[in-house]
Enzyme design. Structure first.
Site, PDB file in Angstrom:
ATOM      1  N   ASN A   1       9.921 -88.260  27.719  1.00  0.00           N
ATOM      2  CA  ASN A   1       9.865 -87.394  28.886  1.00  0.00           C
ATOM      3  C   ASN A   1       8.456 -87.333  29.459  1.00  0.00           C
ATOM      4  O   ASN A   1       7.516 -86.981  28.766  1.00  0.00           O
ATOM      5  CB  ASN A   1      10.289 -85.975  28.493  1.00  0.00           C
ATOM      6  CG  ASN A   1      10.227 -85.030  29.673  1.00  0.00           C
ATOM      7  OD1 ASN A   1      11.039 -85.139  30.590  1.00  0.00           O
ATOM      8  ND2 ASN A   1       9.261 -84.128  29.687  1.00  0.00           N
ATOM      9  N   GLU A   2       8.325 -87.678  30.731  1.00  0.00           N
ATOM     10  CA  GLU A   2       7.090 -87.497  31.483  1.00  0.00           C
ATOM     11  C   GLU A   2       5.851 -88.093  30.818  1.00  0.00           C
ATOM     12  O   GLU A   2       4.946 -87.364  30.388  1.00  0.00           O
ATOM     13  CB  GLU A   2       6.873 -86.005  31.781  1.00  0.00           C
ATOM     14  CG  GLU A   2       8.008 -85.397  32.574  1.00  0.00           C
ATOM     15  CD  GLU A   2       7.682 -84.009  33.138  1.00  0.00           C
ATOM     16  OE1 GLU A   2       6.618 -83.466  32.820  1.00  0.00           O
ATOM     17  OE2 GLU A   2       8.510 -83.497  33.908  1.00  0.00           O
TER      18      GLU A   2
ATOM     19  N   HIS B   1      -0.853 -71.879  17.311  1.00  0.00           N
ATOM     20  CA  HIS B   1      -1.271 -71.062  16.175  1.00  0.00           C
ATOM     21  C   HIS B   1      -2.785 -71.026  16.003  1.00  0.00           C
ATOM     22  O   HIS B   1      -3.341 -70.010  15.578  1.00  0.00           O
ATOM     23  CB  HIS B   1      -0.625 -71.590  14.875  1.00  0.00           C
ATOM     24  CG  HIS B   1       0.866 -71.424  14.864  1.00  0.00           C
ATOM     25  ND1 HIS B   1       1.706 -72.195  14.097  1.00  0.00           N
ATOM     26  CD2 HIS B   1       1.672 -70.576  15.547  1.00  0.00           C
ATOM     27  CE1 HIS B   1       2.968 -71.830  14.298  1.00  0.00           C
ATOM     28  NE2 HIS B   1       2.963 -70.848  15.189  1.00  0.00           N
TER      29      HIS B   1
ATOM     30  N   ASP C   1       7.460 -70.138  18.189  1.00  0.00           N
ATOM     31  CA  ASP C   1       7.973 -69.810  16.845  1.00  0.00           C
ATOM     32  C   ASP C   1       9.438 -69.396  16.887  1.00  0.00           C
ATOM     33  O   ASP C   1      10.227 -69.767  16.026  1.00  0.00           O
ATOM     34  CB  ASP C   1       7.160 -68.679  16.204  1.00  0.00           C
ATOM     35  CG  ASP C   1       5.763 -69.131  15.785  1.00  0.00           C
ATOM     36  OD1 ASP C   1       5.400 -70.285  16.087  1.00  0.00           O
ATOM     37  OD2 ASP C   1       5.052 -68.320  15.161  1.00  0.00           O
TER      38      ASP C   1
ATOM     39  N   GLN D   1      10.693 -75.827  23.557  1.00  0.00           N
ATOM     40  CA  GLN D   1      10.711 -74.698  24.487  1.00  0.00           C
ATOM     41  C   GLN D   1      11.818 -73.691  24.187  1.00  0.00           C
ATOM     42  O   GLN D   1      11.774 -72.573  24.672  1.00  0.00           O
ATOM     43  CB  GLN D   1      10.835 -75.213  25.925  1.00  0.00           C
ATOM     44  CG  GLN D   1       9.605 -75.989  26.367  1.00  0.00           C
ATOM     45  CD  GLN D   1       9.709 -76.492  27.797  1.00  0.00           C
ATOM     46  OE1 GLN D   1      10.190 -77.586  28.036  1.00  0.00           O
ATOM     47  NE2 GLN D   1       9.254 -75.697  28.742  1.00  0.00           N
TER      48      GLN D   1
ATOM     49  N   GLU E   1      14.881 -83.869  36.117  1.00  0.00           N
ATOM     50  CA  GLU E   1      14.388 -82.493  36.199  1.00  0.00           C
ATOM     51  C   GLU E   1      14.025 -82.174  37.639  1.00  0.00           C
ATOM     52  O   GLU E   1      13.491 -83.037  38.353  1.00  0.00           O
ATOM     53  CB  GLU E   1      13.107 -82.266  35.370  1.00  0.00           C
ATOM     54  CG  GLU E   1      13.315 -82.120  33.894  1.00  0.00           C
ATOM     55  CD  GLU E   1      12.005 -81.834  33.143  1.00  0.00           C
ATOM     56  OE1 GLU E   1      11.088 -81.229  33.737  1.00  0.00           O
ATOM     57  OE2 GLU E   1      11.919 -82.229  31.975  1.00  0.00           O
TER      58      GLU E   1
ATOM     59  N   ARG F   1      21.208 -81.851  29.304  1.00  0.00           N
ATOM     60  CA  ARG F   1      20.056 -82.623  28.837  1.00  0.00           C
ATOM     61  C   ARG F   1      19.250 -81.748  27.884  1.00  0.00           C
ATOM     62  O   ARG F   1      18.784 -80.670  28.257  1.00  0.00           O
ATOM     63  CB  ARG F   1      19.177 -83.042  30.029  1.00  0.00           C
ATOM     64  CG  ARG F   1      17.977 -83.811  29.581  1.00  0.00           C
ATOM     65  CD  ARG F   1      17.010 -84.252  30.667  1.00  0.00           C
ATOM     66  NE  ARG F   1      15.840 -84.753  29.974  1.00  0.00           N
ATOM     67  CZ  ARG F   1      14.598 -84.670  30.385  1.00  0.00           C
ATOM     68  NH1 ARG F   1      14.311 -84.152  31.554  1.00  0.00           N
ATOM     69  NH2 ARG F   1      13.614 -85.135  29.639  1.00  0.00           N
TER      70      ARG F   1
ATOM     71  N   TYR G   1       8.892 -81.949  41.045  1.00  0.00           N
ATOM     72  CA  TYR G   1       8.789 -80.536  41.408  1.00  0.00           C
ATOM     73  C   TYR G   1       8.017 -80.303  42.699  1.00  0.00           C
ATOM     74  O   TYR G   1       8.322 -79.368  43.417  1.00  0.00           O
ATOM     75  CB  TYR G   1       8.079 -79.755  40.285  1.00  0.00           C
ATOM     76  CG  TYR G   1       8.870 -79.660  39.001  1.00  0.00           C
ATOM     77  CD1 TYR G   1       9.702 -78.576  38.760  1.00  0.00           C
ATOM     78  CD2 TYR G   1       8.789 -80.657  38.032  1.00  0.00           C
ATOM     79  CE1 TYR G   1      10.431 -78.466  37.585  1.00  0.00           C
ATOM     80  CE2 TYR G   1       9.519 -80.568  36.852  1.00  0.00           C
ATOM     81  CZ  TYR G   1      10.346 -79.475  36.633  1.00  0.00           C
ATOM     82  OH  TYR G   1      11.074 -79.384  35.476  1.00  0.00           O
TER      83      TYR G   1
ATOM     84  N   ASN H   1      11.615 -86.908  37.188  1.00  0.00           N
ATOM     85  CA  ASN H   1      11.379 -85.467  37.155  1.00  0.00           C
ATOM     86  C   ASN H   1      10.468 -85.151  38.322  1.00  0.00           C
ATOM     87  O   ASN H   1       9.385 -85.735  38.440  1.00  0.00           O
ATOM     88  CB  ASN H   1      10.666 -85.052  35.863  1.00  0.00           C
ATOM     89  CG  ASN H   1      11.531 -85.203  34.632  1.00  0.00           C
ATOM     90  OD1 ASN H   1      12.665 -85.686  34.705  1.00  0.00           O
ATOM     91  ND2 ASN H   1      10.998 -84.802  33.498  1.00  0.00           N
TER      92      ASN H   1
ATOM     93  N   HIS I   1      10.151 -85.180  23.727  1.00  0.00           N
ATOM     94  CA  HIS I   1       9.738 -84.269  24.793  1.00  0.00           C
ATOM     95  C   HIS I   1       8.526 -83.474  24.295  1.00  0.00           C
ATOM     96  O   HIS I   1       8.580 -82.258  24.142  1.00  0.00           O
ATOM     97  CB  HIS I   1      10.907 -83.355  25.182  1.00  0.00           C
ATOM     98  CG  HIS I   1      10.755 -82.706  26.529  1.00  0.00           C
ATOM     99  ND1 HIS I   1      11.723 -82.764  27.508  1.00  0.00           N
ATOM    100  CD2 HIS I   1       9.744 -81.974  27.062  1.00  0.00           C
ATOM    101  CE1 HIS I   1      11.320 -82.110  28.580  1.00  0.00           C
ATOM    102  NE2 HIS I   1      10.128 -81.609  28.332  1.00  0.00           N
TER     103      HIS I   1
END
Ligand SMILES: *[C@@H]1O[C@H](CO)[C@@H](O)[C@H](O)[C@H]1NC(C)=O
Ligand SMILES: *[C@@H]1O[C@H](CO)[C@@H](O)[C@H](O)[C@H]1NC(C)=O
Length: 504
Positions: A184-185, A57, A70, A37, A397, A95, A330, A328, A140
């Site tokens: 992760n997750e 892509h 990219d 990311q 998170e 992290r 949300y 994590n 991740h």
């Protein structure tokens, strides 16, 4: 457990009254990112293609704004700017995740890329200089494409490949990294990427690939943990955990016993899928999951259940393989009834849950799925305490998306109300939450949402080649929070007229 009605959930989350404001002694604060990311530099210095490079892509129409990773925040070249921002926030820890295809370009441990090692050592050294502890995720989501071509997480050999990759990382960086996250997750990896098209590689092998993935992913996690335990812990003395994500499910009618039971089932399918094998005394997948999938599979004409319990060896091998429960979180969603959700494919994880879900709860964000319900977070944390033997917990998170405004009152309110929920469960229920990680340091490539749903404390102008980073109001909120270990009460952090809602 006192179940709140949907109405009172709404009421509570909009008042934002904080009963407690001060964090306990020793509580730590951090902020998180993920390699794909932020790093960019997707094809330089020996890095090979990962599944997100391939997806963005070859199928750019699958990304909301057609963008890709990219360049992203160009953290591969601008990591010292990242460290400056971290220093401004004053966080105890950072992290971030390691890019597998940057460290092992073939995917395998036969060739270690010196530039990948150099990059992460430089970042770790810059953090050490500022006394910022690293909390590092091995995986991740950016799987090397070479491993995806062999089936990725549906291939049982992934257990070996992930252990080999872990071995290289523990060996190369273990003198500097004392806190590790393996994966992760796992829900997002297995359900969204293999059982659906929401994440790369977007296999859409619903009801099949998702369960092959969980079998292999949980074994791979366990082998990485045991490797650290046996080979590295005696000299490196660090800790290893897994970060499990959850949408928390509440019944839309808490007086309806059937809905209450279905919400429990949904939480077992979501969080328990990966937490139950690791954090319970009995181990293995949740019983209700095994039963439901067996029943559905038979009704659908399969000769065998699409998900089966681990054998005794693996139940024992996976159990207890996390020093902390990394969470994590949300959002909360509602369960509205039994049946097959109108959006469920057949076969599928969602159909296997036997419940119908709804997003009609809580406040808005820029992300459709992100429903703001702080009391749901408190309920999830209490449920983790009672379901998993009162584990020590790190929130790895938590955060909020808007449309990128610098006066980000919506984000501040979210942090305030979710942190207040954490304080409630620490002081009122004795839940052992030891630390908190905000998502995220700066606006970045938000997977299939591209750059359209930013979560950062810093705005990044991706239209300017210099990628200037500007702190939002929430950066100052978090800085003050971390400095004082107390929820800031400053008037300047209060939205004068609920302005943020207009911007969503
Ligand atoms: C790397 O990718 C960029 C596009 O992001 C492209 O312009 C460039 O030519 C590539 N470089 C190499 C060495 O392939
Ligand atoms: C290992 O770390 C723990 C704290 O995490 C500390 O109490 C202990 O003394 C350390 N042991 C060694 C051998 O360094």
């Amino acid at each position: 457990m006192a179940w709140l009605t949907a109405l009172s959930i709404l009421a509570v989350c909009h008042t934002g009254l904080a009963a407690y404001t001060k964090f306990p002694e020793g509580f730590t604060f951090g902020v998180a990112t993920a390699s794909h990311q932020i790093e960019g530099a997707w094809n330089v210095s020996g890095k090979s293609e990962n599944v997100w490079d391939r997806l963005t892509h070859t199928r750019p129409e699958m990304i909301a704004d057609g963008t890709n990773g990219d360049v992203a925040c160009d953290s591969y070249h601008r990591y010292l700017e990242d460290v400056e921002e971290l220093t401004y926030l004053g966080v105890d820890f950072y992290r971030f995740s390691l890019s597998w295809s940057r460290i092992l370009p073939t995917g395998f441990s036969d060739h270690v890329n010196p530039d990948g090692i150099r990059y992460y050592n430089a970042l770790l050294d810059a953090l050490a200089e500022k006394n910022i502890e690293p909390l590092v995720t091995l995986f991740h989501w950016d799987l090397p494409q070479s491993l995806q071509d062999l089936g990725g997480w549906t291939n049982s050999k992934m257990v070996d490949y992930f252990r080999d990759y872990s071995d290289v990382c523990y060996r190369e960086f273990g003198d500097k990294i004392k806190s590790w996250i393996t994966i992760n997750e796992p829900y997002e990896v297995c359900e969204d990427a293999y059982g659906d098209i929401k994440k790369a590689p977007a296999l859409d092998s619903h009801g099949i690939g998702n369960y092959l993935c969980s079998d292999n992913l949980l074994k791979a996690h366990a082998e990485s943990y045991h490797l650290y335990n046996e080979k590295y812990r005696p000299t490196q003395n660090g800790t290893v955990m897994i970060s499990i994500n959850s949408i928390w499910y509440e019944p839309s009618d808490p007086e309806n016993a059937e809905q209450v039971a279905l919400a429990e089932t949904a939480n077992q399918f979501k969080f328990g899928w990966f937490a139950h094998p690791i954090f319970t005394n009995e181990g293995g997948y949740p019983e209700v999951m095994i039963e439901n999938v067996a029943k559905q599979s038979a009704a659908e004409g399969f000769s065998k259940p699409r998900l089966e319990q681990f054998d005794d060896y693996w139940i024992q091998r996976i159990k207890g393989t996390s020093d902390f429960l990394g969470i994590n979180h949300y959002a909360t969603h509602l369960i509205t009834g039994p049946g097959v959700d109108p959006i469920a494919k057949s076969p599928s994880w969602l159909k296997d849950t036997g419940s119908i879900t709804s997003l009609e709860v809580g406040g808005d964000s820029a992300s459709e799925w992100l429903r703001v319900v702080p009391t749901g977070f408190a309920n999830l944390l209490r449920w983790c305490k009672s379901s998993y033997n009162d584990p020590p917990i790190y929130i790895t998170e938590n955060g909020f998306s808007d449309r990128g405004t610098l006066q980000d009152y919506g984000r501040i309110q979210y942090y305030n109300d979710y942190l207040s929920a954490i304080l409630d469960v620490i002081y009122d229920d004795g839940v052992r939450v030891l630390g908190y990680t905000a998502w995220t340091l700066m606006d970045n490539f938000e997977w299939r949402a591209g750059f359209t749903e930013p979560f950062g404390f810093y705005h990044v102008d991706i239209t300017d080649p210099d990628l200037p980073r500007t702190p939002k109001l929430s950066a100052d909120y978090y800085r003050q929070l971390v400095a004082n270990r107390e929820l800031p009460q400053d008037e300047r952090f209060k939205d004068p007229a609920n302005k943020y809602k207009e911007e969503l």
